[in-house]
Design a protein around this motif. Structure first.
Motif, PDB file in Angstrom:
ATOM      1  N   THR A  44       0.630  -1.191  -0.097  1.00 34.41           N
ATOM      2  CA  THR A  44      -0.178  -0.098  -0.136  1.00 34.41           C
ATOM      3  C   THR A  44       0.507   1.411   0.334  1.00 34.41           C
ATOM      4  OG1 THR A  44      -0.401  -0.109   2.463  1.00 34.41           O
ATOM      5  CG2 THR A  44      -1.677  -1.610   1.848  1.00 34.41           C
ATOM      6  N   ASP A  45       1.970   0.981   0.255  1.00 34.60           N
ATOM      7  CA  ASP A  45       3.393   2.052   0.461  1.00 34.60           C
ATOM      8  C   ASP A  45       3.063   2.935  -1.441  1.00 34.60           C
ATOM      9  OD1 ASP A  45       5.739   3.653  -0.262  1.00 34.60           O
ATOM     10  OD2 ASP A  45       6.805   2.199   0.693  1.00 34.60           O
ATOM     11  N   THR A  46       3.013   4.143  -1.566  1.00 31.15           N
ATOM     12  CA  THR A  46       2.643   4.349  -2.768  1.00 31.15           C
ATOM     13  C   THR A  46       4.103   5.328  -3.370  1.00 31.15           C
ATOM     14  OG1 THR A  46       2.539   6.404  -1.011  1.00 31.15           O
ATOM     15  CG2 THR A  46       0.743   6.178  -2.597  1.00 31.15           C
ATOM     16  N   SER A  47       5.259   5.180  -2.615  1.00 28.30           N
ATOM     17  CA  SER A  47       6.562   4.753  -3.381  1.00 28.30           C
ATOM     18  C   SER A  47       7.243   3.960  -3.772  1.00 28.30           C
ATOM     19  CB  SER A  47       7.380   5.220  -2.469  1.00 28.30           C
ATOM     20  OG  SER A  47       7.735   4.338  -1.332  1.00 28.30           O
ATOM     21  N   LEU A  48       6.345   2.977  -3.359  1.00 27.18           N
ATOM     22  CA  LEU A  48       6.991   1.247  -3.285  1.00 27.18           C
ATOM     23  C   LEU A  48       5.958   0.633  -4.502  1.00 27.18           C
ATOM     24  CD1 LEU A  48       8.228  -1.330  -3.290  1.00 27.18           C
ATOM     25  CD2 LEU A  48       6.209  -2.568  -1.939  1.00 27.18           C
ATOM     26  N   GLN A  49       4.661   1.798  -4.980  1.00 24.88           N
ATOM     27  CA  GLN A  49       4.095   1.007  -6.260  1.00 24.88           C
ATOM     28  C   GLN A  49       5.005   1.394  -7.353  1.00 24.88           C
ATOM     29  OE1 GLN A  49       0.210   2.106  -5.113  1.00 24.88           O
ATOM     30  NE2 GLN A  49      -0.039   0.379  -4.023  1.00 24.88           N
ATOM     31  N   MET A  50       4.883   2.933  -7.300  1.00 27.05           N
ATOM     32  CA  MET A  50       5.448   3.835  -8.217  1.00 27.05           C
ATOM     33  C   MET A  50       6.911   3.240  -8.502  1.00 27.05           C
ATOM     34  SD  MET A  50       3.853   6.688  -9.228  1.00 27.05           S
ATOM     35  CE  MET A  50       5.149   7.253 -10.552  1.00 27.05           C
ATOM     36  N   ALA A  51       8.083   2.662  -7.955  1.00 26.54           N
ATOM     37  CA  ALA A  51       9.063   2.192  -7.897  1.00 26.54           C
ATOM     38  C   ALA A  51       8.527   0.908  -8.201  1.00 26.54           C
ATOM     39  CB  ALA A  51       9.681   1.626  -6.981  1.00 26.54           C
ATOM     40  N   ILE A  52       7.289  -0.335  -8.138  1.00 26.20           N
ATOM     41  CA  ILE A  52       7.122  -0.907  -9.051  1.00 26.20           C
ATOM     42  C   ILE A  52       7.404  -1.365 -10.492  1.00 26.20           C
ATOM     43  CG2 ILE A  52       5.824  -3.193  -9.335  1.00 26.20           C
ATOM     44  CD1 ILE A  52       5.453  -3.266  -6.387  1.00 26.20           C
ATOM     45  N   LEU A  53       6.050   0.406 -10.564  1.00 29.15           N
ATOM     46  CA  LEU A  53       5.066   1.166 -12.497  1.00 29.15           C
ATOM     47  C   LEU A  53       6.920   1.332 -13.350  1.00 29.15           C
ATOM     48  CD1 LEU A  53       2.782   3.398 -11.744  1.00 29.15           C
ATOM     49  CD2 LEU A  53       2.260   1.081 -12.470  1.00 29.15           C
ATOM     50  N   ASN A  54       7.767   2.285 -11.985  1.00 27.81           N
ATOM     51  CA  ASN A  54       9.143   2.597 -13.291  1.00 27.81           C
ATOM     52  C   ASN A  54       9.578   1.198 -13.356  1.00 27.81           C
ATOM     53  OD1 ASN A  54       8.194   5.044 -12.517  1.00 27.81           O
ATOM     54  ND2 ASN A  54       9.885   4.791 -11.212  1.00 27.81           N
ATOM     55  N   GLU A  55       9.936   0.073 -12.866  1.00 24.94           N
ATOM     56  CA  GLU A  55      10.652  -1.276 -13.725  1.00 24.94           C
ATOM     57  C   GLU A  55       9.436  -1.440 -14.481  1.00 24.94           C
ATOM     58  OE1 GLU A  55      13.814  -2.139 -12.563  1.00 24.94           O
ATOM     59  OE2 GLU A  55      13.878  -0.937 -11.023  1.00 24.94           O
ATOM     60  N   MET A  56       8.455  -1.841 -14.418  1.00 20.74           N
ATOM     61  CA  MET A  56       8.163  -2.244 -15.702  1.00 20.74           C
ATOM     62  C   MET A  56       8.126  -1.194 -17.120  1.00 20.74           C
ATOM     63  SD  MET A  56       4.593  -3.630 -13.262  1.00 20.74           S
ATOM     64  CE  MET A  56       3.414  -3.334 -14.367  1.00 20.74           C
ATOM     65  N   HIS A  57       8.017  -0.066 -16.772  1.00 20.42           N
ATOM     66  CA  HIS A  57       8.054   0.742 -17.818  1.00 20.42           C
ATOM     67  C   HIS A  57       9.285   0.695 -18.666  1.00 20.42           C
ATOM     68  CE1 HIS A  57       8.139   4.589 -19.773  1.00 20.42           C
ATOM     69  NE2 HIS A  57       6.897   4.448 -20.634  1.00 20.42           N
ATOM     70  N   LYS A  58      10.272   0.245 -17.963  1.00 16.59           N
ATOM     71  CA  LYS A  58      11.883   0.067 -18.508  1.00 16.59           C
ATOM     72  C   LYS A  58      11.750  -1.387 -19.216  1.00 16.59           C
ATOM     73  CE  LYS A  58      14.318   1.872 -14.511  1.00 16.59           C
ATOM     74  NZ  LYS A  58      15.147   2.277 -13.083  1.00 16.59           N
ATOM     75  N   LYS A  59      11.147  -2.710 -18.326  1.00 21.81           N
ATOM     76  CA  LYS A  59      11.189  -3.041 -18.759  1.00 21.81           C
ATOM     77  C   LYS A  59      10.495  -3.065 -20.129  1.00 21.81           C
ATOM     78  CE  LYS A  59      12.008  -8.194 -18.587  1.00 21.81           C
ATOM     79  NZ  LYS A  59      13.438  -8.219 -19.893  1.00 21.81           N
ATOM     80  N   LEU A  60       9.481  -2.806 -20.245  1.00 22.11           N
ATOM     81  CA  LEU A  60       8.614  -2.488 -22.223  1.00 22.11           C
ATOM     82  C   LEU A  60       9.463  -1.694 -22.755  1.00 22.11           C
ATOM     83  CD1 LEU A  60       4.887  -1.685 -19.714  1.00 22.11           C
ATOM     84  CD2 LEU A  60       5.726  -3.466 -21.748  1.00 22.11           C
ATOM     85  N   LYS A  61      10.301  -0.972 -22.451  1.00 22.41           N
ATOM     86  CA  LYS A  61      11.357   0.568 -22.347  1.00 22.41           C
ATOM     87  C   LYS A  61      12.574  -0.814 -23.359  1.00 22.41           C
ATOM     88  CE  LYS A  61      12.650   4.712 -23.066  1.00 22.41           C
ATOM     89  NZ  LYS A  61      12.920   5.886 -22.129  1.00 22.41           N
ATOM     90  N   SER A  62      12.507  -1.073 -23.285  1.00 21.04           N
ATOM     91  CA  SER A  62      13.706  -1.952 -23.060  1.00 21.04           C
ATOM     92  C   SER A  62      13.648  -3.262 -24.584  1.00 21.04           C
ATOM     93  CB  SER A  62      14.200  -2.791 -22.232  1.00 21.04           C
ATOM     94  OG  SER A  62      13.745  -3.957 -21.560  1.00 21.04           O
ATOM     95  N   VAL A  63      12.107  -4.108 -24.493  1.00 20.11           N
ATOM     96  CA  VAL A  63      12.179  -4.465 -25.227  1.00 20.11           C
ATOM     97  C   VAL A  63      10.941  -3.562 -26.389  1.00 20.11           C
ATOM     98  CG1 VAL A  63      11.621  -6.479 -23.677  1.00 20.11           C
ATOM     99  CG2 VAL A  63       9.462  -4.799 -24.430  1.00 20.11           C
ATOM    100  N   GLY A  64      11.012  -2.460 -26.577  1.00 18.51           N
ATOM    101  CA  GLY A  64      10.970  -1.876 -27.493  1.00 18.51           C
ATOM    102  C   GLY A  64       9.146  -1.121 -27.615  1.00 18.51           C
ATOM    103  N   LEU A  65       8.962  -1.163 -26.660  1.00 21.36           N
ATOM    104  CA  LEU A  65       7.447  -0.543 -26.074  1.00 21.36           C
ATOM    105  C   LEU A  65       7.591   0.961 -26.332  1.00 21.36           C
ATOM    106  CD1 LEU A  65       5.667  -3.337 -25.068  1.00 21.36           C
ATOM    107  CD2 LEU A  65       5.442  -2.200 -27.541  1.00 21.36           C
ATOM    108  N   LYS A  66       8.156   1.906 -26.397  1.00 18.74           N
ATOM    109  CA  LYS A  66       8.527   2.957 -25.996  1.00 18.74           C
ATOM    110  C   LYS A  66       7.624   4.069 -25.660  1.00 18.74           C
ATOM    111  CE  LYS A  66      12.457   2.652 -28.371  1.00 18.74           C
ATOM    112  NZ  LYS A  66      14.270   2.872 -28.797  1.00 18.74           N
ATOM    113  N   ASN A  67       6.289   3.977 -26.741  1.00 18.99           N
ATOM    114  CA  ASN A  67       5.418   5.004 -26.142  1.00 18.99           C
ATOM    115  C   ASN A  67       4.707   4.267 -25.589  1.00 18.99           C
ATOM    116  OD1 ASN A  67       6.878   7.163 -27.075  1.00 18.99           O
ATOM    117  ND2 ASN A  67       5.920   6.410 -29.815  1.00 18.99           N
TER     118      ASN A  67
END
Length: 97
Positions: A44-67
């Motif tokens: 429920t920690d919002t900073s942890l939730q944002m950190a997870i989203l950031n990691e997922m976004h990096k992973k998507l970007k690394s496989v070519g899903l930039k936008n």
């Protein structure tokens, strides 16, 4: 944009050729996740939730899903995560691959 109507946006078919901008429909994908903290953190920690989203976004970007735009979907109670009554014991921590 309409010249005759104070610059308001006017909707035309994307098949109709215009001299300005035409945009398409945005595809929305909902993905359900199971996460585990082993009692060492709070989902429920919002900073942890944002950190997870950031990691997922990096992973998507690394496989070519930039936008891509990703966000948590909140339930009617305003919560993102809910305790799953079925606990799966694991000797190794969960990792995003």
């Amino acid at each position: 944009m309409s010249i005759t109507d104070s610059g308001k946006l006017v909707q035309y078919s994307c098949n109709q050729q215009q001299h300005f901008i035409c945009y398409g429909v945005v595809k929305k994908q909902i993905v359900r996740l199971n996460l585990s903290c082993d009692g060492k953190c709070s989902l429920t920690d919002t900073s942890l939730q944002m950190a997870i989203l950031n990691e997922m976004h990096k992973k998507l970007k690394s496989v070519g899903l930039k936008n891509t735009q990703i966000s948590w979907r909140k339930d009617e109670d305003g919560e993102v995560f809910h305790l799953n009554q079925q606990t799966v014991k694991s000797s190794t921590p969960c990792e995003m691959n």
